[in-house]
Design a protein around this motif. Structure first.
Motif, PDB file in Angstrom:
ATOM      1  N   SER A 173       5.592  -0.606  -7.857  1.00 22.60           N
ATOM      2  CA  SER A 173       4.167  -0.621  -7.511  1.00 22.60           C
ATOM      3  C   SER A 173       3.382   0.569  -8.033  1.00 22.60           C
ATOM      4  CB  SER A 173       4.004  -0.722  -5.995  1.00 22.60           C
ATOM      5  OG  SER A 173       4.525   0.436  -5.372  1.00 22.60           O
ATOM      6  N   GLY A 174       4.028   1.585  -8.583  1.00 21.49           N
ATOM      7  CA  GLY A 174       3.308   2.666  -9.235  1.00 21.49           C
ATOM      8  C   GLY A 174       3.141   3.918  -8.403  1.00 21.49           C
ATOM      9  N   ASN A 175       2.515   4.912  -9.036  1.00 24.79           N
ATOM     10  CA  ASN A 175       2.362   6.234  -8.441  1.00 24.79           C
ATOM     11  C   ASN A 175       0.951   6.529  -7.957  1.00 24.79           C
ATOM     12  OD1 ASN A 175       5.034   7.112  -8.847  1.00 24.79           O
ATOM     13  ND2 ASN A 175       4.591   7.468 -11.001  1.00 24.79           N
ATOM     14  N   VAL A 208       5.355  -4.076   3.013  1.00 28.53           N
ATOM     15  CA  VAL A 208       5.199  -5.334   2.281  1.00 28.53           C
ATOM     16  C   VAL A 208       4.083  -6.138   2.925  1.00 28.53           C
ATOM     17  CG1 VAL A 208       6.332  -7.509   1.646  1.00 28.53           C
ATOM     18  CG2 VAL A 208       7.613  -5.367   1.571  1.00 28.53           C
ATOM     19  N   ASP A 209       3.112  -6.555   2.125  1.00 26.06           N
ATOM     20  CA  ASP A 209       1.998  -7.371   2.596  1.00 26.06           C
ATOM     21  C   ASP A 209       2.405  -8.845   2.599  1.00 26.06           C
ATOM     22  OD1 ASP A 209      -1.107  -7.317   3.073  1.00 26.06           O
ATOM     23  OD2 ASP A 209      -0.710  -8.989   1.708  1.00 26.06           O
ATOM     24  N   ASP A 216       0.833  -1.197   0.000  1.00 25.95           N
ATOM     25  CA  ASP A 216       0.000   0.000   0.000  1.00 25.95           C
ATOM     26  C   ASP A 216       0.875   1.258   0.000  1.00 25.95           C
ATOM     27  OD1 ASP A 216       0.930  -0.088   2.593  1.00 25.95           O
ATOM     28  OD2 ASP A 216      -1.029   0.121   3.534  1.00 25.95           O
ATOM     29  N   THR A 217       2.159   1.089  -0.320  1.00 23.60           N
ATOM     30  CA  THR A 217       3.101   2.201  -0.381  1.00 23.60           C
ATOM     31  C   THR A 217       3.098   2.795  -1.784  1.00 23.60           C
ATOM     32  OG1 THR A 217       4.496   1.058   1.225  1.00 23.60           O
ATOM     33  CG2 THR A 217       5.487   2.889   0.028  1.00 23.60           C
ATOM     34  N   LYS A 218       2.997   4.131  -1.854  1.00 25.53           N
ATOM     35  CA  LYS A 218       2.988   4.829  -3.136  1.00 25.53           C
ATOM     36  C   LYS A 218       4.423   4.979  -3.669  1.00 25.53           C
ATOM     37  CE  LYS A 218       1.440   9.204  -5.110  1.00 25.53           C
ATOM     38  NZ  LYS A 218       0.780  10.471  -4.833  1.00 25.53           N
ATOM     39  N   SER A 219       4.608   4.777  -4.986  1.00 24.77           N
ATOM     40  CA  SER A 219       5.881   5.021  -5.680  1.00 24.77           C
ATOM     41  C   SER A 219       7.054   4.266  -5.073  1.00 24.77           C
ATOM     42  CB  SER A 219       6.199   6.518  -5.698  1.00 24.77           C
ATOM     43  OG  SER A 219       5.175   7.233  -6.319  1.00 24.77           O
ATOM     44  N   ASN A 220       6.919   2.973  -4.935  1.00 26.35           N
ATOM     45  CA  ASN A 220       7.996   2.170  -4.378  1.00 26.35           C
ATOM     46  C   ASN A 220       7.974   0.797  -5.032  1.00 26.35           C
ATOM     47  OD1 ASN A 220      10.162   1.442  -2.713  1.00 26.35           O
ATOM     48  ND2 ASN A 220       9.273   2.456  -0.938  1.00 26.35           N
ATOM     49  N   GLY A 221       8.851  -0.062  -4.618  1.00 24.48           N
ATOM     50  CA  GLY A 221       8.916  -1.393  -5.180  1.00 24.48           C
ATOM     51  C   GLY A 221      10.055  -2.186  -4.578  1.00 24.48           C
ATOM     52  N   ASN A 229      -1.566  -2.246  -4.107  1.00 26.21           N
ATOM     53  CA  ASN A 229      -1.164  -2.434  -5.494  1.00 26.21           C
ATOM     54  C   ASN A 229      -0.256  -3.651  -5.561  1.00 26.21           C
ATOM     55  OD1 ASN A 229      -2.288   0.022  -6.728  1.00 26.21           O
ATOM     56  ND2 ASN A 229      -0.858   1.065  -5.363  1.00 26.21           N
ATOM     57  N   GLY A 230      -0.256  -4.290  -6.696  1.00 28.89           N
ATOM     58  CA  GLY A 230       0.624  -5.427  -6.910  1.00 28.89           C
ATOM     59  C   GLY A 230       1.613  -5.136  -8.012  1.00 28.89           C
ATOM     60  N   ALA A 231       2.781  -5.741  -7.908  1.00 28.64           N
ATOM     61  CA  ALA A 231       3.803  -5.628  -8.944  1.00 28.64           C
ATOM     62  C   ALA A 231       4.630  -6.901  -8.920  1.00 28.64           C
ATOM     63  CB  ALA A 231       4.689  -4.414  -8.701  1.00 28.64           C
ATOM     64  N   SER A 232       5.142  -7.294 -10.081  1.00 30.39           N
ATOM     65  CA  SER A 232       6.000  -8.475 -10.120  1.00 30.39           C
ATOM     66  C   SER A 232       7.061  -8.303 -11.199  1.00 30.39           C
ATOM     67  CB  SER A 232       5.181  -9.745 -10.366  1.00 30.39           C
ATOM     68  OG  SER A 232       4.549  -9.677 -11.625  1.00 30.39           O
ATOM     69  N   VAL A 233       8.140  -9.042 -11.052  1.00 31.16           N
ATOM     70  CA  VAL A 233       9.237  -8.997 -12.018  1.00 31.16           C
ATOM     71  C   VAL A 233      10.045 -10.286 -11.882  1.00 31.16           C
ATOM     72  CG1 VAL A 233      10.953  -7.852 -10.529  1.00 31.16           C
ATOM     73  CG2 VAL A 233      11.001  -7.462 -12.998  1.00 31.16           C
ATOM     74  N   SER A 234      10.685 -10.668 -12.979  1.00 26.61           N
ATOM     75  CA  SER A 234      11.534 -11.854 -13.001  1.00 26.61           C
ATOM     76  C   SER A 234      12.915 -11.484 -13.513  1.00 26.61           C
ATOM     77  CB  SER A 234      10.945 -12.933 -13.918  1.00 26.61           C
ATOM     78  OG  SER A 234       9.684 -13.335 -13.459  1.00 26.61           O
ATOM     79  N   ALA A 235      13.891 -12.320 -13.194  1.00 29.41           N
ATOM     80  CA  ALA A 235      15.250 -12.137 -13.709  1.00 29.41           C
ATOM     81  C   ALA A 235      15.874 -13.507 -13.926  1.00 29.41           C
ATOM     82  CB  ALA A 235      16.098 -11.331 -12.735  1.00 29.41           C
ATOM     83  N   ALA A 236      16.377 -13.732 -15.137  1.00 33.73           N
ATOM     84  CA  ALA A 236      17.183 -14.925 -15.426  1.00 33.73           C
ATOM     85  C   ALA A 236      18.630 -14.478 -15.346  1.00 33.73           C
ATOM     86  CB  ALA A 236      16.858 -15.473 -16.814  1.00 33.73           C
ATOM     87  N   VAL A 237      19.437 -15.198 -14.592  1.00 32.33           N
ATOM     88  CA  VAL A 237      20.814 -14.766 -14.357  1.00 32.33           C
ATOM     89  C   VAL A 237      21.722 -15.983 -14.145  1.00 32.33           C
ATOM     90  CG1 VAL A 237      20.414 -14.463 -11.871  1.00 32.33           C
ATOM     91  CG2 VAL A 237      22.247 -13.189 -12.984  1.00 32.33           C
ATOM     92  N   TRP A 238      22.946 -15.879 -14.661  1.00 33.62           N
ATOM     93  CA  TRP A 238      23.954 -16.922 -14.427  1.00 33.62           C
ATOM     94  C   TRP A 238      24.557 -16.679 -13.057  1.00 33.62           C
ATOM     95  CZ3 TRP A 238      25.289 -21.316 -16.848  1.00 33.62           C
ATOM     96  CH2 TRP A 238      26.407 -21.986 -16.363  1.00 33.62           C
ATOM     97  N   LEU A 239      24.626 -17.738 -12.249  1.00 33.26           N
ATOM     98  CA  LEU A 239      25.239 -17.654 -10.933  1.00 33.26           C
ATOM     99  C   LEU A 239      26.398 -18.623 -10.822  1.00 33.26           C
ATOM    100  CD1 LEU A 239      22.132 -17.560  -8.539  1.00 33.26           C
ATOM    101  CD2 LEU A 239      23.431 -15.628  -9.464  1.00 33.26           C
TER     102      LEU A 239
END
Length: 141
Positions: free
Chosen positions: A94-96, A129-130, A74-79, A102-112
């Motif tokens: 999460s937007g402005n 964070v909920d 429920d935090t404005k302009s963060n993520g 609000n919900g937001a998601s992201v993925s990352a493929a990375v070599w470790l």
């Protein structure tokens, strides 16, 4: 297929599943007051390879990994940033909009490589964070 073949197949499948490296955790429901905070997991649903310790995933074997974070806030302009060691990879923003959930998601493929760490940090201070938020990582190959 005979009973012996079937038992062998079941044992092979079980063996492969027992060694699968990956994790899924529900994120700890709190407000992080600093962008240098590491976002913690709360309930760990799966931790194959025991490489996730509740704050960071430490790579046990080299390879391509896929990480995903889904945040409810429920935090404005963060993520939430996904980090590899000290490098920012991707941001779930999460937007402005007005402060509401609000919900937001992201993925990352990375070599470790062995010992590399992947973890989460807030984009800026005061990120709420909920408990419906989750973090997942899995070794692809």
């Amino acid at each position: 297929m005979t009973d012996v073949d079937l038992k062998s197949l079941v044992l092979q499948t079980k063996s492969k599943n027992d060694t699968a490296i990956g994790f899924t955790t529900r994120l700890y429901s709190t407000t992080y007051s600093s962008s240098s905070s590491i976002i913690r997991g709360n309930r760990i649903f799966y931790n194959g390879g025991n490489a996730y310790n509740g704050t960071a995933f430490t790579c046990p074997s080299p390879g391509l990994y896929l990480f995903h974070v889904s945040v409810v806030t429920d935090t404005k302009s963060n993520g939430i940033w996904i980090y590899k060691n000290t490098q920012q990879l991707t941001l779930a923003y999460s937007g402005n909009g007005d402060p509401q959930y609000n919900g937001a998601s992201v993925s990352a493929a990375v070599w470790l490589d062995v010992g590399d760490q992947v973890y989460l940090r807030p984009r800026s201070s005061s990120l709420s964070v909920d408990s419906a938020s989750v973090f997942t990582g899995v070794k692809v190959n």
